[in-house]
Design a protein around this motif. Sequence first.
Motif, PDB file in Angstrom:
ATOM      1  N   ILE A  31       0.342  -2.772  -0.027  1.00 34.04           N
ATOM      2  CA  ILE A  31      -0.407  -1.705  -0.885  1.00 34.04           C
ATOM      3  C   ILE A  31       0.678  -1.189  -1.741  1.00 34.04           C
ATOM      4  N   GLU A  32       1.529  -0.436  -1.084  1.00 34.11           N
ATOM      5  CA  GLU A  32       2.520   0.136  -1.847  1.00 34.11           C
ATOM      6  C   GLU A  32       3.048  -0.322  -2.808  1.00 34.11           C
ATOM      7  N   ARG A  33       3.664  -1.683  -2.629  1.00 30.34           N
ATOM      8  CA  ARG A  33       4.507  -2.499  -3.667  1.00 30.34           C
ATOM      9  C   ARG A  33       3.635  -3.021  -4.740  1.00 30.34           C
ATOM     10  N   LEU A  34       2.415  -3.546  -4.462  1.00 34.01           N
ATOM     11  CA  LEU A  34       1.447  -4.218  -5.432  1.00 34.01           C
ATOM     12  C   LEU A  34       0.417  -3.523  -6.013  1.00 34.01           C
ATOM     13  N   ASN A  35      -0.224  -2.739  -5.421  1.00 35.22           N
ATOM     14  CA  ASN A  35      -1.549  -2.110  -5.921  1.00 35.22           C
ATOM     15  C   ASN A  35      -1.544  -0.779  -5.999  1.00 35.22           C
ATOM     16  N   HIS A  36      -1.070   0.323  -5.144  1.00 35.38           N
ATOM     17  CA  HIS A  36      -1.283   1.622  -5.239  1.00 35.38           C
ATOM     18  C   HIS A  36      -1.093   2.325  -6.396  1.00 35.38           C
ATOM     19  N   ARG A  37      -0.282   2.162  -7.300  1.00 32.41           N
ATOM     20  CA  ARG A  37      -0.134   2.627  -8.644  1.00 32.41           C
ATOM     21  C   ARG A  37      -1.384   2.426  -9.438  1.00 32.41           C
ATOM     22  N   LYS A  41      -4.434   5.226 -10.756  1.00 36.05           N
ATOM     23  CA  LYS A  41      -4.733   5.468 -12.005  1.00 36.05           C
ATOM     24  C   LYS A  41      -6.446   5.204 -12.116  1.00 36.05           C
ATOM     25  N   MET A  42      -7.116   4.514 -11.396  1.00 38.23           N
ATOM     26  CA  MET A  42      -8.406   4.158 -11.511  1.00 38.23           C
ATOM     27  C   MET A  42      -9.151   5.496 -10.526  1.00 38.23           C
ATOM     28  N   GLY A  43      -8.208   6.439  -9.835  1.00 36.08           N
ATOM     29  CA  GLY A  43      -9.010   7.632  -9.248  1.00 36.08           C
ATOM     30  C   GLY A  43      -8.628   7.596  -7.806  1.00 36.08           C
ATOM     31  N   LEU A  44      -8.211   6.781  -7.072  1.00 34.42           N
ATOM     32  CA  LEU A  44      -7.708   6.879  -5.690  1.00 34.42           C
ATOM     33  C   LEU A  44      -7.002   7.751  -5.437  1.00 34.42           C
ATOM     34  N   GLN A  45      -7.237   8.717  -4.322  1.00 37.38           N
ATOM     35  CA  GLN A  45      -6.766  10.124  -4.000  1.00 37.38           C
ATOM     36  C   GLN A  45      -5.830  10.031  -2.624  1.00 37.38           C
ATOM     37  N   LEU A  46      -6.006   8.704  -1.999  1.00 37.34           N
ATOM     38  CA  LEU A  46      -5.153   8.509  -0.990  1.00 37.34           C
ATOM     39  C   LEU A  46      -4.054   7.836  -1.140  1.00 37.34           C
ATOM     40  N   THR A  47      -3.078   8.270  -0.363  1.00 33.59           N
ATOM     41  CA  THR A  47      -1.542   7.678  -0.340  1.00 33.59           C
ATOM     42  C   THR A  47      -1.572   6.290   0.305  1.00 33.59           C
ATOM     43  N   ALA A  48      -0.755   5.320   0.128  1.00 34.13           N
ATOM     44  CA  ALA A  48      -0.499   4.281   0.663  1.00 34.13           C
ATOM     45  C   ALA A  48      -0.355   4.623   2.102  1.00 34.13           C
ATOM     46  N   GLU A  49       0.340   5.452   2.580  1.00 35.76           N
ATOM     47  CA  GLU A  49       0.750   5.707   3.939  1.00 35.76           C
ATOM     48  C   GLU A  49      -0.742   6.136   4.755  1.00 35.76           C
TER      49      GLU A  49
END
Length: 278
Positions: A31-37, A41-49
């Motif tokens: 998730i951190e490498r591929l999707n998190h950013r 941008k779409m509104g996710l408020q959680l960190t990858a961790e």
Amino acid sequence: MKKIILSFIAALLLVPTSVKADEGMWFLMFIERLNHRDMQKMGLQLTAEEIYSINHHSLKDAIVQFNGGCTAEIVSKDGLVLTNHHCGYDAIAELSSEEQNYLKNGFWAKNRKDEMKPSSLYVRFFVRMDDVSKRILSKVNDKMSEADREKAINQEIAAIEKENNEGGKYTVSVRPFFQGNEYYYFVYQDYKDVRLVGTPPESLGKFGGDTDNWEWPRHTADFSMFRVYADANGNPADYSPENVPLQPKHYLPVNIGGVQEKDFAMILGYPGRTNRWM
């Protein structure tokens, strides 16, 4: 064996006349490498961790596999499990009788002593995963016959599963992905003392039958509720009156306020099969 997969729905309510899902299939460890950013941008408020962590509690600890076939969620600090009505169907039917037909009439335990244990039912927690593609594929070459190749792969899989099960504490599964070009191992922990807490009548829980099960929006009460029990130390244990409700590492708080326009939405769970990666 089903694997835990993440997909997310983007811009769900951004354009009133157009619903667009950013579909795909992603492993939690990436998730951190591929999707998190993109998700932020779409509104996710959680960190990858906060979604996937090995050393700390995270969202993945609240998403469980129910009885080997369904996705379910831990929704309380006392081990309540929410899943579909059809996922709890067999257990509810087993506990029913002609005199007490819980499947037809529904059931709600008035207290924890009334919660009922079916003969065999388990909830599987996802512990961690890792990539073992290089290790496994290093055991094969182009000169091997298909039988020799399969034998070599299966021997390495057995070794990996044994190395990571900690003497039987965990269930470990090594599976091929992307047509056998990659291999990952998944570590799970099973809890077998799972008891029925409540279910609506079949007329509500299965309203519309299998046809409506694949339609949206649905007008049905397609849910059932169970509770996971553990020993006094929080470890998996066979059924015992002395067992206590599991205190999970993480659970999903229920937002009774509902969702708002432009809220970010994603799906995390165990699909039976998917080709979304294509």
